[in-house]
Design a protein around this motif. Structure first.
Motif, PDB file in Angstrom:
ATOM      1  N   PHE A  32      65.525 -96.442 -69.985  1.00 33.50           N
ATOM      2  CA  PHE A  32      65.743 -95.207 -70.740  1.00 33.50           C
ATOM      3  C   PHE A  32      67.210 -95.056 -71.100  1.00 33.50           C
ATOM      4  O   PHE A  32      68.089 -95.220 -70.252  1.00 33.50           O
ATOM      5  CB  PHE A  32      65.280 -93.999 -69.910  1.00 33.50           C
ATOM      6  CG  PHE A  32      65.275 -92.718 -70.682  1.00 33.50           C
ATOM      7  CD1 PHE A  32      64.221 -92.408 -71.511  1.00 33.50           C
ATOM      8  CD2 PHE A  32      66.330 -91.835 -70.585  1.00 33.50           C
ATOM      9  CE1 PHE A  32      64.200 -91.224 -72.232  1.00 33.50           C
ATOM     10  CE2 PHE A  32      66.337 -90.654 -71.301  1.00 33.50           C
ATOM     11  CZ  PHE A  32      65.269 -90.346 -72.130  1.00 33.50           C
ATOM     12  N   GLY A  33      67.470 -94.750 -72.349  1.00 29.88           N
ATOM     13  CA  GLY A  33      68.837 -94.527 -72.814  1.00 29.88           C
ATOM     14  C   GLY A  33      69.363 -95.715 -73.590  1.00 29.88           C
ATOM     15  O   GLY A  33      69.255 -96.859 -73.140  1.00 29.88           O
ATOM     16  N   GLU A  34      69.927 -95.445 -74.763  1.00 23.18           N
ATOM     17  CA  GLU A  34      70.389 -96.521 -75.633  1.00 23.18           C
ATOM     18  C   GLU A  34      71.474 -97.371 -74.973  1.00 23.18           C
ATOM     19  O   GLU A  34      71.483 -98.592 -75.103  1.00 23.18           O
ATOM     20  CB  GLU A  34      70.907 -95.945 -76.951  1.00 23.18           C
ATOM     21  CG  GLU A  34      71.166 -97.009 -77.979  1.00 23.18           C
ATOM     22  CD  GLU A  34      71.246 -96.461 -79.387  1.00 23.18           C
ATOM     23  OE1 GLU A  34      71.555 -97.265 -80.276  1.00 23.18           O
ATOM     24  OE2 GLU A  34      71.012 -95.263 -79.597  1.00 23.18           O
ATOM     25  N   GLU A  35      72.371 -96.751 -74.223  1.00 25.72           N
ATOM     26  CA  GLU A  35      73.443 -97.504 -73.564  1.00 25.72           C
ATOM     27  C   GLU A  35      72.877 -98.459 -72.501  1.00 25.72           C
ATOM     28  O   GLU A  35      73.293 -99.617 -72.408  1.00 25.72           O
ATOM     29  CB  GLU A  35      74.444 -96.536 -72.932  1.00 25.72           C
ATOM     30  CG  GLU A  35      75.733 -97.190 -72.496  1.00 25.72           C
ATOM     31  CD  GLU A  35      76.495 -97.822 -73.660  1.00 25.72           C
ATOM     32  OE1 GLU A  35      77.107 -98.888 -73.428  1.00 25.72           O
ATOM     33  OE2 GLU A  35      76.476 -97.286 -74.773  1.00 25.72           O
ATOM     34  N   ARG A  36      71.910 -98.000 -71.706  1.00 27.64           N
ATOM     35  CA  ARG A  36      71.287 -98.862 -70.682  1.00 27.64           C
ATOM     36  C   ARG A  36      70.490 -99.987 -71.319  1.00 27.64           C
ATOM     37  O   ARG A  36      70.435-101.093 -70.783  1.00 27.64           O
ATOM     38  CB  ARG A  36      70.375 -98.031 -69.789  1.00 27.64           C
ATOM     39  CG  ARG A  36      70.909 -97.965 -68.417  1.00 27.64           C
ATOM     40  CD  ARG A  36      69.987 -97.389 -67.419  1.00 27.64           C
ATOM     41  NE  ARG A  36      70.879 -96.764 -66.452  1.00 27.64           N
ATOM     42  CZ  ARG A  36      70.675 -95.626 -65.873  1.00 27.64           C
ATOM     43  NH1 ARG A  36      69.584 -94.965 -66.104  1.00 27.64           N
ATOM     44  NH2 ARG A  36      71.539 -95.131 -65.034  1.00 27.64           N
ATOM     45  N   ILE A  37      69.847 -99.707 -72.446  1.00 30.32           N
ATOM     46  CA  ILE A  37      69.081-100.745 -73.141  1.00 30.32           C
ATOM     47  C   ILE A  37      70.031-101.849 -73.601  1.00 30.32           C
ATOM     48  O   ILE A  37      69.724-103.041 -73.464  1.00 30.32           O
ATOM     49  CB  ILE A  37      68.304-100.138 -74.334  1.00 30.32           C
ATOM     50  CG1 ILE A  37      67.206 -99.197 -73.815  1.00 30.32           C
ATOM     51  CG2 ILE A  37      67.694-101.237 -75.200  1.00 30.32           C
ATOM     52  CD1 ILE A  37      66.539 -98.356 -74.887  1.00 30.32           C
TER      53      ILE A  37
END
Length: 141
Positions: A46-51
């Motif tokens: 979850f979350g663009e940065e974690r992806i």
């Protein structure tokens, strides 16, 4: 918690706008464990940065660190597995070092219908006793 396995599916990313107006993005994956009896585990990042920090490809060996959370909605319970770290590369040595880590159950997607209720046999009823049934058995004995 952690699970070691091979990525077998990269599902389409989902994104939207939250109630507070902030954008969100989630990337789901399916992993197959390396156990004697492999299990499939559906998890999400979850979350663009974690992806961006945790990219995964099909057939890649990974160790996934995750949190499990269940929530109730309209009388039904839903479970999600959210990954917070994915270690990539050959993880067979890590799997041999920690074989006691249990595999997680697959998450039930929010849109999936609930399974039909299972009928149970009454306790203390002999299934071979013809007098216990309703007399409609077609068995010859």
């Amino acid at each position: 918690m952690e699970v070691v396995g091979k990525i077998i599916q990269v599902l389409p990313a989902q994104e939207g706008i939250g109630r507070n107006g902030n954008p969100w993005k989630v990337q789901p994956y399916v992993l197959e464990t390396l156990d004697q009896y492999p299990r499939k585990v559906h998890f999400e990042v979850f979350g663009e940065e974690r992806i961006k920090q945790n990219p995964c490809d099909v057939d890649q060996l990974v160790t996934v660190s995750f949190d499990i959370e269940s929530r109730e909605f309209n009388g039904r319970w839903y479970t999600s597995i959210r990954a917070w770290r994915i270690q990539q590369g050959d993880t067979t040595q890590a799997a041999a070092a920690a074989p006691a880590a249990p595999a997680a159950a697959p998450a039930q997607p929010a849109a999936a219908p609930a399974a039909a209720p299972v009928e149970s046999t009454p306790v203390n009823v002999d299934p071979f006793d013809a007098s216990a049934g309703d007399g409609t058995s077609d068995l010859p004995f």
